[in-house]
Design a protein around this motif. Structure first.
Motif, short mmCIF file in Angstrom:
data_model
loop_
_atom_site.label_atom_id
_atom_site.label_comp_id
_atom_site.label_asym_id
_atom_site.label_seq_id
_atom_site.Cartn_x
_atom_site.Cartn_y
_atom_site.Cartn_z
N LYS A 57 -36.13 -18.28 16.58
CA LYS A 57 -35.46 -17.20 15.86
C LYS A 57 -35.62 -15.88 16.61
O LYS A 57 -34.66 -15.12 16.77
N ASP A 58 -36.85 -15.60 17.09
CA ASP A 58 -37.11 -14.36 17.82
C ASP A 58 -36.28 -14.27 19.10
O ASP A 58 -35.92 -13.18 19.54
N GLU A 59 -35.98 -15.41 19.70
CA GLU A 59 -35.15 -15.46 20.91
C GLU A 59 -33.66 -15.30 20.59
O GLU A 59 -32.84 -15.21 21.49
N GLY A 60 -33.32 -15.31 19.31
CA GLY A 60 -31.93 -15.17 18.91
C GLY A 60 -31.14 -16.46 18.96
O GLY A 60 -29.92 -16.45 18.88
N LEU A 61 -31.84 -17.59 19.08
CA LEU A 61 -31.16 -18.89 19.15
C LEU A 61 -30.84 -19.44 17.77
O LEU A 61 -29.92 -20.24 17.62
N THR A 62 -31.61 -19.05 16.76
CA THR A 62 -31.40 -19.54 15.40
C THR A 62 -31.45 -18.37 14.43
O THR A 62 -31.88 -17.27 14.78
N TYR A 63 -31.02 -18.64 13.22
CA TYR A 63 -31.15 -17.68 12.13
C TYR A 63 -31.55 -18.46 10.89
O TYR A 63 -31.35 -19.67 10.81
N THR A 64 -32.13 -17.77 9.93
CA THR A 64 -32.62 -18.41 8.72
C THR A 64 -31.84 -17.92 7.51
O THR A 64 -31.61 -16.72 7.37
#
Length: 75
Positions: A57-64
């Protein structure tokens, strides 16, 4: 999965999940495994799995999405 002793386990699992995102195993918009699923698949603690998902998430690859889990971000 056999872990390399000199690399933190969370980092090794992160690299596997990142590769799955990059190769389309988890395409944009699809859900990634939950903390429990990651922990079970790789034989790691839930806290370690949580660190992996947080790094994605921090890398911007996923979102919650609350109540729905984590999904792959569209490029």
């Amino acid at each position: 999965m056999e872990f390399e002793p000199e690399v933190p386990r969370w980092r090794q699992v992160y690299e596997v999940l990142r590769a799955r995102i990059d190769d389309g195993t988890y395409p944009p918009g699809s859900r990634v495994p939950s903390i429990v699923q990651v922990a079970e698949e790789f034989g790691i603690a839930n806290a370690t799995a949580q660190k992996v998902l947080r790094a994605l998430k921090d890398e911007g690859l996923t979102y919650t999405e609350p109540g729905l889990g984590s999904s792959v971000r569209k490029p």
